[in-house]
Enzyme design. Structure first.
Site, PDB file in Angstrom:
ATOM      1  N   CYS A 120      10.732  24.453 -45.503  1.00 33.28           N
ATOM      2  CA  CYS A 120      11.894  23.946 -44.425  1.00 33.28           C
ATOM      3  C   CYS A 120      13.138  24.580 -44.714  1.00 33.28           C
ATOM      4  O   CYS A 120      14.056  25.245 -43.925  1.00 33.28           O
ATOM      5  CB  CYS A 120      11.664  22.853 -44.570  1.00 33.28           C
ATOM      6  SG  CYS A 120      10.291  21.768 -43.767  1.00 33.28           S
ATOM      7  N   ARG A 126       5.522  22.173 -37.639  1.00 34.36           N
ATOM      8  CA  ARG A 126       6.536  23.163 -37.161  1.00 34.36           C
ATOM      9  C   ARG A 126       6.471  23.520 -35.880  1.00 34.36           C
ATOM     10  O   ARG A 126       5.741  24.687 -35.549  1.00 34.36           O
ATOM     11  CB  ARG A 126       6.638  24.383 -38.120  1.00 34.36           C
ATOM     12  CG  ARG A 126       6.621  23.929 -39.513  1.00 34.36           C
ATOM     13  CD  ARG A 126       6.585  25.199 -40.468  1.00 34.36           C
ATOM     14  NE  ARG A 126       6.234  24.719 -41.922  1.00 34.36           N
ATOM     15  CZ  ARG A 126       7.296  24.214 -42.814  1.00 34.36           C
ATOM     16  NH1 ARG A 126       8.605  24.051 -42.117  1.00 34.36           N
ATOM     17  NH2 ARG A 126       6.895  23.980 -43.906  1.00 34.36           N
TER      18      ARG A 126
HETATM   19  C1  BEZ Z   1       7.587  22.654 -46.976  1.00 36.63           C
HETATM   20  O1  BEZ Z   1       7.650  23.378 -48.158  1.00 36.63           O
HETATM   21  O2  BEZ Z   1       8.620  22.909 -46.300  1.00 36.63           O
HETATM   22  C2  BEZ Z   1       6.611  21.837 -46.755  1.00 36.63           C
HETATM   23  C3  BEZ Z   1       5.269  22.065 -47.277  1.00 36.63           C
HETATM   24  C4  BEZ Z   1       4.595  20.987 -46.818  1.00 36.63           C
HETATM   25  C5  BEZ Z   1       4.647  19.882 -46.180  1.00 36.63           C
HETATM   26  C6  BEZ Z   1       5.872  19.852 -45.923  1.00 36.63           C
HETATM   27  C7  BEZ Z   1       6.816  20.412 -46.130  1.00 36.63           C
END
Ligand code: BEZ
Length: 236
Positions: free
Chosen positions: A52, A135
């Site tokens: 993110c 997402r």
């Molecule tokens: C992330 O790195 O943005 C992420 C990865 C797995 C679950 C939630 C967020």
């Protein structure tokens, strides 16, 4: 009987679901505050997570680019406002990534602790997570209609070239009354929609306008320069 777990998914061609929300830039009424503009409404799973963070830095560094296509960005996660503020401050003050530094996220990030908005937009997909939004990316036009949507899982960061390509392609398709072939990019030939009758279509094969190429009666393209595309859509 309908499954209690079934999720509502907005559909292409329908009005974007309405909501009021608190954001890092103040309250918003969606989509009415964005009337006359394109919007990319997107969700991310959680603040203070790596994928993110890479996405937010990229969105923020492309904000002016999207705005040059009359397109605003609006983010959402099921975190609270203070988490959002702390995360965005950390990004600005501490994170240097792929040449991006001191990145300020100026577009609104919605707090959605109740998941009310996320549920309206089908962003909570229990097979992936009950507690985090996937997402999701919604492309919403100036009349508040959903024109395209893309969903990615938690483990995959979005392709920003594709997000920009979609905005340009949707606007160019509207401006020129054409459709875009596979992998279309500005400057590539575009699809001339098939005519309504075989007779007309046959004529079209024979009497082609300049720059038009027909592969068969149902498949014709025509040249459309990048300059024409950009002039038409940047002017709006
Ligand atoms: C992330 O790195 O943005 C992420 C990865 C797995 C679950 C939630 C967020």
């Amino acid at each position: 009987m309908e499954n209690q777990d079934s999720i509502l998914l907005p559909r292409i061609g329908e009005a974007a679901p309405e909501f009021k929300a608190v954001t890092t830039q103040g309250p918003i009424s969606f989509p009415s505050d964005y009337a006359g503009k394109w919007v990319i409404l997107f969700s991310h799973p959680a603040d203070f997570t790596p994928v993110c963070t890479s996405e937010f830095m990229t969105f923020a560094s492309m904000e002016d680019d999207f705005r040059s296509f009359n397109c605003e960005l609006v983010g959402l996660s099921v975190d609270g406002l203070y988490s959002h503020i702390a995360w965005l401050r950390t990004i600005k003050e501490k994170i240097v990534y792929k040449g991006m530094k001191e990145v300020e996220v100026k577009f609104p990030l919605i707090e959605d602790i109740t998941m009310e908005v996320a549920k309206k937009y089908g962003m909570i997909q229990p097979g992936e997570s009950n507690t985090k939004a996937v997402r999701a990316v919604f492309f919403i036009d100036p009349k508040g209609i959903i024109r395209a949507m893309i969903y990615y899982p938690l483990s995959l960061g979005r392709n920003f070239d594709e997000l920009k390509r979609v905005i340009i392609a949707l606007q160019a398709a509207d401006s020129f009354g054409v459709a875009m072939p596979a992998d279309w990019r500005p400057g590539d030939a575009v699809i001339v929609p098939p005519a309504g009758s075989c007779g007309v279509a046959k004529d079209r094969m024979e009497a082609k306008e300049e720059g038009m190429k027909c592969y068969d009666w149902f498949f014709c393209t025509k040249e459309l320069s990048e300059e024409k595309v950009m002039n038409a859509i940047k002017a709006k």
